[in-house]
Design a protein around this motif. Sequence first.
Motif, PDB file in Angstrom:
ATOM      1  N   ILE A 178     -24.314 -40.951  73.724  1.00 30.37           N
ATOM      2  CA  ILE A 178     -25.156 -41.149  74.928  1.00 30.37           C
ATOM      3  C   ILE A 178     -24.299 -41.362  76.184  1.00 30.37           C
ATOM      4  O   ILE A 178     -24.435 -40.610  77.158  1.00 30.37           O
ATOM      5  CB  ILE A 178     -26.170 -42.292  74.698  1.00 30.37           C
ATOM      6  CG1 ILE A 178     -27.159 -41.877  73.613  1.00 30.37           C
ATOM      7  CG2 ILE A 178     -26.878 -42.664  76.000  1.00 30.37           C
ATOM      8  CD1 ILE A 178     -28.060 -42.986  73.118  1.00 30.37           C
ATOM      9  N   PRO A 179     -23.343 -42.318  76.180  1.00 33.51           N
ATOM     10  CA  PRO A 179     -22.546 -42.484  77.406  1.00 33.51           C
ATOM     11  C   PRO A 179     -21.634 -41.284  77.691  1.00 33.51           C
ATOM     12  O   PRO A 179     -21.417 -40.933  78.850  1.00 33.51           O
ATOM     13  CB  PRO A 179     -21.736 -43.753  77.158  1.00 33.51           C
ATOM     14  CG  PRO A 179     -21.832 -44.041  75.702  1.00 33.51           C
ATOM     15  CD  PRO A 179     -23.084 -43.405  75.214  1.00 33.51           C
ATOM     16  N   VAL A 180     -21.124 -40.631  76.635  1.00 36.84           N
ATOM     17  CA  VAL A 180     -20.283 -39.441  76.870  1.00 36.84           C
ATOM     18  C   VAL A 180     -21.137 -38.343  77.512  1.00 36.84           C
ATOM     19  O   VAL A 180     -20.698 -37.669  78.453  1.00 36.84           O
ATOM     20  CB  VAL A 180     -19.643 -38.942  75.555  1.00 36.84           C
ATOM     21  CG1 VAL A 180     -19.056 -37.530  75.707  1.00 36.84           C
ATOM     22  CG2 VAL A 180     -18.531 -39.899  75.114  1.00 36.84           C
TER      23      VAL A 180
ATOM     24  N   ASP B 217     -23.765 -38.895  79.382  1.00 40.14           N
ATOM     25  CA  ASP B 217     -23.967 -39.331  80.774  1.00 40.14           C
ATOM     26  C   ASP B 217     -22.795 -38.888  81.632  1.00 40.14           C
ATOM     27  O   ASP B 217     -22.981 -38.350  82.727  1.00 40.14           O
ATOM     28  CB  ASP B 217     -24.085 -40.866  80.845  1.00 40.14           C
ATOM     29  CG  ASP B 217     -25.465 -41.361  80.403  1.00 40.14           C
ATOM     30  OD1 ASP B 217     -26.372 -40.512  80.257  1.00 40.14           O
ATOM     31  OD2 ASP B 217     -25.611 -42.586  80.201  1.00 40.14           O
TER      32      ASP B 217
ATOM     33  N   ILE C 262     -17.670 -35.878  68.235  1.00 45.01           N
ATOM     34  CA  ILE C 262     -17.978 -37.292  67.968  1.00 45.01           C
ATOM     35  C   ILE C 262     -18.681 -37.406  66.607  1.00 45.01           C
ATOM     36  O   ILE C 262     -18.311 -38.228  65.766  1.00 45.01           O
ATOM     37  CB  ILE C 262     -18.851 -37.888  69.093  1.00 45.01           C
ATOM     38  CG1 ILE C 262     -18.038 -38.030  70.383  1.00 45.01           C
ATOM     39  CG2 ILE C 262     -19.439 -39.236  68.674  1.00 45.01           C
ATOM     40  CD1 ILE C 262     -18.873 -38.334  71.621  1.00 45.01           C
TER      41      ILE C 262
ATOM     42  N   ILE D 110     -12.415 -39.205  74.507  1.00 42.51           N
ATOM     43  CA  ILE D 110     -13.795 -39.611  74.196  1.00 42.51           C
ATOM     44  C   ILE D 110     -14.017 -41.080  74.552  1.00 42.51           C
ATOM     45  O   ILE D 110     -15.014 -41.434  75.188  1.00 42.51           O
ATOM     46  CB  ILE D 110     -14.104 -39.341  72.707  1.00 42.51           C
ATOM     47  CG1 ILE D 110     -14.252 -37.816  72.484  1.00 42.51           C
ATOM     48  CG2 ILE D 110     -15.372 -40.069  72.256  1.00 42.51           C
ATOM     49  CD1 ILE D 110     -14.265 -37.393  71.036  1.00 42.51           C
TER      50      ILE D 110
ATOM     51  N   LEU E  53     -14.249 -41.394  78.322  1.00 44.58           N
ATOM     52  CA  LEU E  53     -15.519 -40.840  78.825  1.00 44.58           C
ATOM     53  C   LEU E  53     -16.670 -41.782  78.483  1.00 44.58           C
ATOM     54  O   LEU E  53     -17.587 -41.986  79.292  1.00 44.58           O
ATOM     55  CB  LEU E  53     -15.764 -39.454  78.212  1.00 44.58           C
ATOM     56  CG  LEU E  53     -15.037 -38.284  78.886  1.00 44.58           C
ATOM     57  CD1 LEU E  53     -15.166 -37.025  78.034  1.00 44.58           C
ATOM     58  CD2 LEU E  53     -15.570 -38.012  80.292  1.00 44.58           C
ATOM     59  N   ARG E  54     -16.636 -42.369  77.272  1.00 45.91           N
ATOM     60  CA  ARG E  54     -17.691 -43.327  76.892  1.00 45.91           C
ATOM     61  C   ARG E  54     -17.683 -44.523  77.847  1.00 45.91           C
ATOM     62  O   ARG E  54     -18.725 -44.879  78.412  1.00 45.91           O
ATOM     63  CB  ARG E  54     -17.479 -43.829  75.460  1.00 45.91           C
ATOM     64  CG  ARG E  54     -18.517 -44.867  75.035  1.00 45.91           C
ATOM     65  CD  ARG E  54     -18.038 -45.709  73.879  1.00 45.91           C
ATOM     66  NE  ARG E  54     -16.744 -46.328  74.188  1.00 45.91           N
ATOM     67  CZ  ARG E  54     -16.036 -47.018  73.293  1.00 45.91           C
ATOM     68  NH1 ARG E  54     -16.480 -47.148  72.058  1.00 45.91           N
ATOM     69  NH2 ARG E  54     -14.874 -47.547  73.629  1.00 45.91           N
TER      70      ARG E  54
ATOM     71  N   GLY F 280     -18.866 -43.440  81.266  1.00 48.83           N
ATOM     72  CA  GLY F 280     -20.304 -43.137  81.239  1.00 48.83           C
ATOM     73  C   GLY F 280     -21.131 -44.413  81.299  1.00 48.83           C
ATOM     74  O   GLY F 280     -22.123 -44.496  82.036  1.00 48.83           O
ATOM     75  N   ASN F 281     -20.714 -45.440  80.558  1.00 49.47           N
ATOM     76  CA  ASN F 281     -21.423 -46.735  80.587  1.00 49.47           C
ATOM     77  C   ASN F 281     -21.317 -47.363  81.981  1.00 49.47           C
ATOM     78  O   ASN F 281     -22.289 -47.871  82.530  1.00 49.47           O
ATOM     79  CB  ASN F 281     -20.822 -47.689  79.537  1.00 49.47           C
ATOM     80  CG  ASN F 281     -21.281 -47.345  78.112  1.00 49.47           C
ATOM     81  OD1 ASN F 281     -22.409 -46.891  77.908  1.00 49.47           O
ATOM     82  ND2 ASN F 281     -20.405 -47.531  77.129  1.00 49.47           N
TER      83      ASN F 281
ATOM     84  N   ARG G  45     -23.498 -45.470  84.512  1.00 48.39           N
ATOM     85  CA  ARG G  45     -24.925 -45.776  84.332  1.00 48.39           C
ATOM     86  C   ARG G  45     -25.244 -47.113  84.993  1.00 48.39           C
ATOM     87  O   ARG G  45     -26.222 -47.244  85.728  1.00 48.39           O
ATOM     88  CB  ARG G  45     -25.259 -45.815  82.842  1.00 48.39           C
ATOM     89  CG  ARG G  45     -26.684 -46.237  82.514  1.00 48.39           C
ATOM     90  CD  ARG G  45     -26.936 -46.171  81.013  1.00 48.39           C
ATOM     91  NE  ARG G  45     -27.175 -44.791  80.566  1.00 48.39           N
ATOM     92  CZ  ARG G  45     -28.398 -44.264  80.469  1.00 48.39           C
ATOM     93  NH1 ARG G  45     -29.450 -44.986  80.817  1.00 48.39           N
ATOM     94  NH2 ARG G  45     -28.565 -43.037  80.047  1.00 48.39           N
TER      95      ARG G  45
END
Lengths: 111, 111
Positions: free
Chosen positions: A11-13, A15, B30, B94, B97-98, B101-102, B105
């Motif tokens: 989900i965050p990747v 995003d 992933i 990854i 990016l995670r 992304g968090n 958001r």
Amino acid sequence: MYQSECAEYIIPVRDALDVLYGRWKLPIIISLTFGSRRFKQIIEEIPGLTDKSLSKELKELESNQLITRKVYDSFPPRVEYSITEHGRSLSKVINELRDWGNQHRKKIIGN
Amino acid sequence: MYQSECAEYIIPVRDALDVLYGRWKLPIIISLTFGSRRFKQIIEEIPGLTDKSLSKELKELESNQLITRKVYDSFPPRVEYSITEHGRSLSKVINELRDWGNQHRKKIIGN
């Protein structure tokens, strides 16, 4: 059965990918990391980038608060683009992509 | 005037983006990071992914040596996809990016 552990990454990747989608956004961020730029200066730094694509990408990057656009009250008016702190927070992603890109090239092309 | 310092980032980042292009490749990587999967299992883990897209992405990931495809000599034949060491080397990209992304958001949507 949707694996929640897997989703914690996906989900965050996703995003991040939705914001950075396409071939040009990260190279534009990289260019602005080296300092504020005018439109033509960004074009010069990124081979293959057209005026049309750059206009579109700059608008999307601005709407995601990654860059700012400043109009100077001169004649003709001068427009300059700069990276924001939020844009700068992409540096770790960019560094890892750079390292992996170099590694991938060595593995696949062998140079 | 092409800034070589800037190019030192843009070229390898573009190499990486050319391989990871699109909305599905990193989510598939992933999914396989959590273990080998059959076609339907990957589909279940990634919302919105169609059979047609997954087939295309798996071929491209395989050609870039990021995953392997193994056919088991059973009836009917069973096909399983696994990540390679080269694929696993994307873990730092990854993770960054995670995290980004968090962070994005929280900044944009505020949750």
